[in-house]
Design a protein around this motif. Structure first.
Motif, PDB file in Angstrom:
ATOM      1  N   HIS A 127      78.958  13.542 -21.320  1.00 37.35           N
ATOM      2  CA  HIS A 127      78.985  13.669 -19.834  1.00 37.35           C
ATOM      3  C   HIS A 127      80.603  12.997 -19.637  1.00 37.35           C
ATOM      4  O   HIS A 127      80.956  12.628 -18.410  1.00 37.35           O
ATOM      5  CB  HIS A 127      77.961  12.831 -19.015  1.00 37.35           C
ATOM      6  N   ARG A 185      72.741  18.806  -4.088  1.00 39.46           N
ATOM      7  CA  ARG A 185      72.962  19.865  -5.162  1.00 39.46           C
ATOM      8  C   ARG A 185      72.781  21.293  -4.609  1.00 39.46           C
ATOM      9  O   ARG A 185      73.778  21.851  -5.376  1.00 39.46           O
ATOM     10  CB  ARG A 185      71.663  19.449  -6.007  1.00 39.46           C
ATOM     11  N   GLN A 186      72.177  21.452  -3.856  1.00 36.46           N
ATOM     12  CA  GLN A 186      72.152  22.937  -3.112  1.00 36.46           C
ATOM     13  C   GLN A 186      73.322  23.199  -2.653  1.00 36.46           C
ATOM     14  O   GLN A 186      73.852  24.500  -2.991  1.00 36.46           O
ATOM     15  CB  GLN A 186      70.865  23.268  -2.454  1.00 36.46           C
ATOM     16  N   LEU A 245      75.233  21.215 -14.130  1.00 40.06           N
ATOM     17  CA  LEU A 245      74.650  20.605 -13.088  1.00 40.06           C
ATOM     18  C   LEU A 245      73.135  20.299 -13.830  1.00 40.06           C
ATOM     19  O   LEU A 245      72.617  21.040 -14.415  1.00 40.06           O
ATOM     20  CB  LEU A 245      74.222  21.899 -12.236  1.00 40.06           C
ATOM     21  N   ASP A 246      73.055  18.963 -13.747  1.00 38.69           N
ATOM     22  CA  ASP A 246      71.878  18.317 -14.037  1.00 38.69           C
ATOM     23  C   ASP A 246      70.796  18.082 -12.839  1.00 38.69           C
ATOM     24  O   ASP A 246      71.370  18.498 -11.751  1.00 38.69           O
ATOM     25  CB  ASP A 246      72.122  17.067 -15.012  1.00 38.69           C
ATOM     26  N   GLU A 247      69.873  17.372 -13.190  1.00 36.30           N
ATOM     27  CA  GLU A 247      68.833  17.076 -11.924  1.00 36.30           C
ATOM     28  C   GLU A 247      69.715  16.332 -10.707  1.00 36.30           C
ATOM     29  O   GLU A 247      69.630  16.577  -9.761  1.00 36.30           O
ATOM     30  CB  GLU A 247      67.640  16.559 -12.287  1.00 36.30           C
ATOM     31  N   THR A 248      70.129  15.402 -11.160  1.00 35.12           N
ATOM     32  CA  THR A 248      70.920  14.388 -10.395  1.00 35.12           C
ATOM     33  C   THR A 248      72.269  14.155 -10.513  1.00 35.12           C
ATOM     34  O   THR A 248      73.164  13.571  -9.625  1.00 35.12           O
ATOM     35  CB  THR A 248      70.213  12.955 -10.550  1.00 35.12           C
ATOM     36  N   THR A 249      72.851  14.932 -11.433  1.00 33.96           N
ATOM     37  CA  THR A 249      74.472  14.538 -11.506  1.00 33.96           C
ATOM     38  C   THR A 249      75.156  16.247 -11.616  1.00 33.96           C
ATOM     39  O   THR A 249      74.402  17.099 -12.011  1.00 33.96           O
ATOM     40  CB  THR A 249      74.815  13.668 -12.900  1.00 33.96           C
ATOM     41  N   GLY A 269      64.360  25.679 -22.328  1.00 35.00           N
ATOM     42  CA  GLY A 269      64.222  24.163 -21.979  1.00 35.00           C
ATOM     43  C   GLY A 269      63.691  23.392 -23.052  1.00 35.00           C
ATOM     44  O   GLY A 269      63.235  22.252 -23.102  1.00 35.00           O
TER      45      GLY A 269
END
Length: 955
Positions: free
Chosen positions: A222, A398-399, A414-418, A735
């Protein structure tokens, strides 16, 4: 058109161009071998019990022009967005002089693995430069000449750490900021061997862990940069081995892994001029401290001396270790990524240390400007220190970010929160402004640049010099670099000069049309983790290629992921292992392997956690069926698999292959059929129909991907339906939920070179592929027939036929003349040929495979050369001279022999340098005399020494 005129034949009939012998030549060769037709010859060569019933139907073959138009259509379905995903893959600029003169030059891409050093000096020097570059950048003592990808390199480093550590605990620590695909490959490698992985923050968690080694990502996936010195020191104090995965471009600015205390450094050289290619091929690297050099996997190029005491390169130390040590080998690595390592090394020669540093500084500066702009927009980077990648929290947007990124045609990670944004040498200020728009702001690069501050921590600034050797500092003009590359290619003997008659390696034509699309940006510029919809053309091609390969082999499903034949073996055995585990048969760990097997077979079985039991072969080179029956019964409760090469490594179709498969199945095992010799079966027999459960398919052999000097390669696997659920998975595709994890860093391995095999099949069609197989078998039988009176053919079937290769046996001549297989191989160089495979699978013999691509004229030229060499041996037998004084022992002859003032040998210069039947105008001059292998291993030099050392080596 008049009544007497015939319609013109198509301007481009690819099948005719791919297959060497003309129809009239085929008739003449059939007469020589004593067969009435190709069909009759096939009937005498293959057992009737395995012949496929229906013709191979793959659709109407396309001409070369039609095939390229078809590929344009596929390419148009791929969308080339700007990918700032990073994660170990970067946009890069391949200098056009390197693209045209290395990647697109058959002198480089048709060369074979440099096991014959005298005719490989050019590519060996280029690889030597690669090793030097890696040693300098990593600050470690010795590097290998490339591995398959960064994930594989990490897995090999973990295994090396386990072998080398004094810690007996079977646990390995992995930095939580490692690339996800690397972690996936590590998990796959560790699980069958009973090793556990501990994933955590090295600064916080490593000290409490009892491990044999640890992997640190530098910089982190990251983007964050932390100083690992304290964690490395603590690890080593407890006996652990420190592995650092490092970005080589970052190392031009950052303290080297060696300076940090690392024992091993690994990584990818992709961003040194090699396109992303939707995952590959790319050269990974490994460098180690001197104490680990003899345990390091892969190939190492070393500096030795030739017969005149002059410097000469060769492969050093554990060359082909997997063939020698077999199940005790430390790795099954067989294919490297030579062509890509050569490109990376030439990129370094092109730019030099100053140029690489300038690129790195520019990338970092633009990353700092990006970060300053994001902070201004309310998205402050999560790390204050970074090189080329920044990560920000998405703050519930995010969207919106996804939508804006699609509008800008920019891919982010794109990760879930970052969100992570990775820059590279292709990134422009306009792209950075586009990123800012994605995050909701319209900023000026020039304005933000005024206030931006660099973000490399002062404690990690590089102070040591690198790439100081003249080779990296003397080729600044294109003229000089062009001449340097030409000089190196002229030192080598590749398929563009002459037949390479290596058995088991299938050195066939790599047609130009097949190669053309590889460098199209629609195939080369895609990031492997780009959204799937941007790679619609790729996925359509994958689906068709998988279907074709399934139709050809008789299997039900295919995985394209393994990016070498040995990796395909490993993946196939993992599928078998997982199948047994799914049925509650964890005790099934025994793998039966014939004594004649390719050396990677037992090495792969060991890596898959299996116990190797060797099955004997009979006097005819066939598997001893009774010994197979006995050992299968003996180990019935524990039997996992058998590994069979078919046709056998001895070049014969064994009559009892169905019996062997039945025996193993009766006792609950699975049949792994090594696809190395599939070139003798396509269109004639399907392994999946006569009893095999899984095979790897060497696309760099049967399906025309070039060998590239020893890589790239591809080893997809085909499986029967019951094994399909256990094909390799990949976190980017599933995944990480698949029963068997990733074996390669990218989901489709070296995806960009799959276009080569796709176009080959597209232009050949089923009928053309079948004809190619028939002619490959004809060519081998023709050579066997011509050479048998002079060098007896060791193995034939009951009809006196060989498959697609034959083994000739000169061992008796050692008694009558003292001649060795080395003498014959080196003398062939004087005749302008690469040697056949030496001493494998039978010591002291030569294994010859002509392929279907060689014309009758070239086959005759080779046979004439071998027969002429036999006459030279007869001269020794007759007492004209002793073997030590013969042209055989002095071979290969070089220009130095022509220029020598005194000639005191017992044969003439003409006999030595221009043997019978060779053309003086087209003479290939070997650049060095016979290389001293023993000297090279005793005096190991594997990176560019000071120029003065070259003179000392010659003393």
């Amino acid at each position: 058109m008049t009544a007497h005129q015939k319609p013109a034949e198509p301007a481009v009939d690819f099948v005719r161009r791919h297959i060497g012998p003309a129809p009239r030549d085929i008739d003449a060769m059939l007469q020589t071998v004593g067969a009435s037709s190709l069909s009759a010859l096939m009937g005498e060569t293959l057992p009737a019990s395995i012949r496929q019933k229906a013709p191979l139907d793959l659709g109407k073959p396309l001409s070369e022009t039609e095939a390229l138009a078809h590929m344009r259509g596929i390419a148009s379905r791929n969308q080339v967005f700007t990918s700032l995903i990073g994660q170990g893959y970067s946009g890069t600029i391949m200098p056009t002089v390197i693209q045209r003169n290395i990647l697109e030059n058959p002198a480089w891409y048709t060369a074979y693995t440099p096991y014959q050093p005298e005719i490989s000096q050019g590519r060996l020097e280029a690889l030597f430069n690669f090793q030097t570059m890696i040693c300098d950048l990593t600050g470690l003592d010795i590097a290998n000449a490339s591995l398959l990808d960064e994930g594989t390199a990490a897995a090999e480093a973990m295994a090396l750490a386990e072998r080398s550590s004094s810690v007996k605990t079977k646990a390995f620590f992995v930095d939580h900021d490692v690339h996800p695909q690397t972690l996936a490959v590590l998990r796959t490698r560790a699980e069958p061997l009973g090793w556990s992985l501990i994933v955590g923050d090295p600064a916080r968690d490593l000290d409490k862990a009892d491990v044999f080694g640890a992997l640190f990502q530098y910089p982190g996936t990251h983007g964050g940069l932390t100083d690992p010195r304290a964690a490395i020191a603590a690890l080593k104090a407890k006996g652990g081995v420190a592995v650092v995965a490092a970005d080589p471009l970052a190392l031009t600015l950052l303290a080297s892994p060696g300076d940090l205390g690392a024992d091993i450094a690994i990584g990818s050289a992709q961003r040194f001029g090699v396109p992303m290619g939707y995952g590959g091929p790319h050269a990974a690297y490994m460098a180690v401290k001197d104490a680990l050099k003899r345990a390091m996997p892969g190939r190492i190029v070393g500096l030795s001396v030739d017969s005149r005491g002059q410097p000469a390169y060769r492969l050093a130390l554990q060359t082909r270790e997997q063939h020698i040590r077999r199940e005790k080998a430390t790795s099954n690595i067989c294919t490297a990524q030579v062509l890509l390592a050569v490109i990376a090394s030439m990129y370094a020669v092109y730019h030099g240390p100053e140029g690489l540093t300038h690129i790195a500084r520019t990338v970092h500066r633009r990353t700092a400007v990006l970060a300053a702009g994001l902070k201004k927009l309310g998205f402050a980077p999560l790390s204050d220190s970074y090189f080329d990648t920044v990560t920000v929290a998405v703050n519930g947007q995010r969207q919106a970010i996804i939508s804006h990124a699609a509008h800008e045609q920019i891919n982010l990670r794109l990760d879930e929160t970052t969100v992570s944004i990775a820059l590279d040498e292709t990134t422009t200020p306009a792209v950075i402004e586009g990123v800012w728009r994605i995050f909701g702001g319209t900023l000026s690069y020039a304005e933000i640049e005024k206030e931006a501050r660099d973000a490399l921590p002062s404690a990690l600034h590089r102070s040591s010099k690198f790439m100081t050797h003249p080779v990296f500092n003397e080729h600044r003009s294109e003229t000089e670099l062009l001449r340097y590359m030409r000089k190196l290619s002229d030192r080598d003997l590749a398929l563009d000069r002459a037949m390479i008659p290596l058995g088991s390696c299938t050195m066939k034509l790599n047609a130009t049309t097949e190669m053309i699309p590889v460098t199209w940006p629609e195939f080369g510029a895609l990031h492997p983790f780009a959204p799937k919809e941007q790679a619609a053309g790729y996925h359509a091609m994958f689906a068709t290629l998988e279907k074709w390969l399934a139709d050809i082999t008789g299997y039900d499903a295919v995985s394209l992921q393994p990016n070498s034949g040995a990796q395909g073996e490993y993946a196939g055995l993992l599928a078998i292992r997982a199948y047994h585990l799914s049925r509650g048969d964890a005790q099934r760990t025994v793998c039966l392997i014939p004594s004649s097997a390719h050396g990677t077979n037992p090495a792969s079985a060991s890596m898959a956690g299996m116990d190797v039991v060797v099955v004997a072969c009979d006097a005819g080179g066939n598997v001893d069926v009774e010994d197979m029956r006995k050992k299968a019964a003996q180990h019935a409760d524990r039997l996992a698999a058998v590994m069979i090469t078919y046709p056998s490594t001895h070049g014969v179709f064994e009559e009892h292959i169905r019996d062997i498969c039945d025996i193993v199945h009766t006792h609950g095992g699975q049949v792994y059929l090594d696809g190395a010799n599939l070139n003798a079966q396509v269109g004639l027999a399907r392994p999946g129909e006569y009893g095999a459960d899984v095979s790897h398919l060497n696309l760099h052999k049967t399906f025309c991907i070039p060998h590239g000097g020893g890589g790239p390669g591809m080893g997809p696997i085909g499986v029967r339906a019951h094994l399909a659920p256990f094909l390799p998975g990949h976190p980017a595709a599933d995944g990480g939920k698949a029963p068997v994890g990733a074996v390669s860093a990218a989901p489709y391995g070296s995806a960009s070179i799959l276009v080569i095999s796709y176009i080959y099949i597209l232009m050949m069609g089923g009928e053309g592929l079948t004809r190619a197989t028939e002619v490959a078998i004809l060519n081998a039988n023709y050579i066997a027939k011509r050479l048998d009176p002079h060098f007896p053919v060791l193995y034939k079937n009951h009809n006196g036929r060989v498959a697609h290769e034959c083994i000739v046996d000169p061992r008796g001549l050692k008694t009558t003349s003292g001649v060795t297989v080395d003498d014959i191989a080196k003398r062939l160089i004087d005749y302008g040929f690469h040697a056949p495979t030496m001493s494998f699978p039978v010591p002291g013999t030569l294994m010859i495979e002509p392929t279907e691509s060689e014309s009758k004229a070239e086959l005759d030229r080779f046979c004439d050369a071998m027969i002429a060499i036999r006459r030279e041996i007869a001269d020794v037998e007759a007492g004209r001279f002793k073997i030590e004084a013969s042209p055989l022992r002095h071979a290969p002859h070089t220009v130095h022999d022509i220029a020598e003032d005194k000639w005191e040998r017992s044969y003439t210069r003409a006999e030595g340098c221009f043997p019978a039947g060779t053309s003086r105008n087209d003479k290939y001059w070997c650049p060095v005399g016979r290389v001293d292998n023993v000297y090279g291993d005793r005096n190991l030099v594997c990176s560019c020494p000071p120029v003065s050392d070259y003179a000392q080596a010659a003393e």
